[in-house]
Scaffold this active site. Sequence first.
Site, PDB file in Angstrom:
ATOM      1  N   GLU A 101      -6.498   4.872  -8.810  1.00  0.00           N
ATOM      2  CA  GLU A 101      -7.800   5.365  -8.358  1.00  0.00           C
ATOM      3  C   GLU A 101      -8.381   6.472  -9.238  1.00  0.00           C
ATOM      4  OE1 GLU A 101      -9.851   6.313  -4.045  1.00  0.00           O
ATOM      5  OE2 GLU A 101      -7.920   5.315  -4.255  1.00  0.00           O
TER       6      GLU A 101
ATOM      7  N   ASP B 169       0.853  -1.182   0.000  1.00  0.00           N
ATOM      8  CA  ASP B 169       0.000   0.000   0.000  1.00  0.00           C
ATOM      9  C   ASP B 169       0.896   1.242   0.000  1.00  0.00           C
ATOM     10  OD1 ASP B 169      -2.245   1.565   0.111  1.00  0.00           O
ATOM     11  OD2 ASP B 169      -2.685   1.195   2.213  1.00  0.00           O
TER      12      ASP B 169
END
Length: 308
Positions: free
Chosen positions: A89, A17
């Site tokens: 995203e 992440d």
Amino acid sequence: MTSKLEQLKQFTTVVADTGDFEAIARVKPTDATTNPSLLLKASAIHGYAELLNDCVRDCKGDVGLASDRFGVAVGKEILNVVPGRISTEVDARLSFDQDAILKRAHRLIELYDKAGVGRDRVLIKIASTWEGIRAAEILEKEGIQTNLTLLFSFAQAAACADAGVFLISPFVGRIYDWYKKANGNDYAGADDPGVQSVTRIYNYYKANDYKTVVMGASFRNINQIEQLAGCDRLTISPELLEKLAADTGKLERKLAPGNAGEARLSLNEAQFRWLSNEDAMATEKLAEGIRQFARDQEKLEALLRAKL
């Protein structure tokens, strides 16, 4: 002795992440995820300076395009050091506009295609709003796979599975944060509300033979990760990955197919919105998460605008 990280990799796909490919190279995950906050942090890394400059060229003042190009450029660099996939995203400010989400997702895929990266190595990351889930359903039918993020409730998880999305990212740490603040309890182990949420979703998916991948996200400590060992995937910060790599204690698998799960739940829009309204934690954390990503997106765009 085998580290807990290596033990975890035996039954869970480990995902980094972060947008820092040097950190990714150190911990060697299978996949990686980014978001506006991580991209903003990445923009301050020395190695990304040239990428920032490249992304604003020929954009004709379109800072949104420059931002998407930067996200794709970072994603491509990360794919040089991970064997699997990158999640990129869609602008969080589009979270309540299905058509706008689709348009931006298509642009990201086109940019990856121009960069020589096939859609088989990309997941389009979208907030788990009703509009986001509907957009993801369309993208999946087009062969563009998705990662539904900012997922805090069972209703969101049920709707995502019903829509046939490829992967969901149910958050752990942010749920823990909310309940700790609301109740004054420092939860641990199986009592952690974030751990309980992901466990419930995992068991529901497996019991009903949903193919959607469950990827636990947003961890505050090692114990939360240990409690979800066996989940399909876990996306973990480099800091926590390095702690797992340094720990040689035994790691027990906690999640596995075969446990009892609830009956299938198919929600229409009104039912989805009502269940969401009834879940104060999920409503507050979804709105907060979208706002946070939107603010970081604006900061990233301001940085890019200064270079246009």
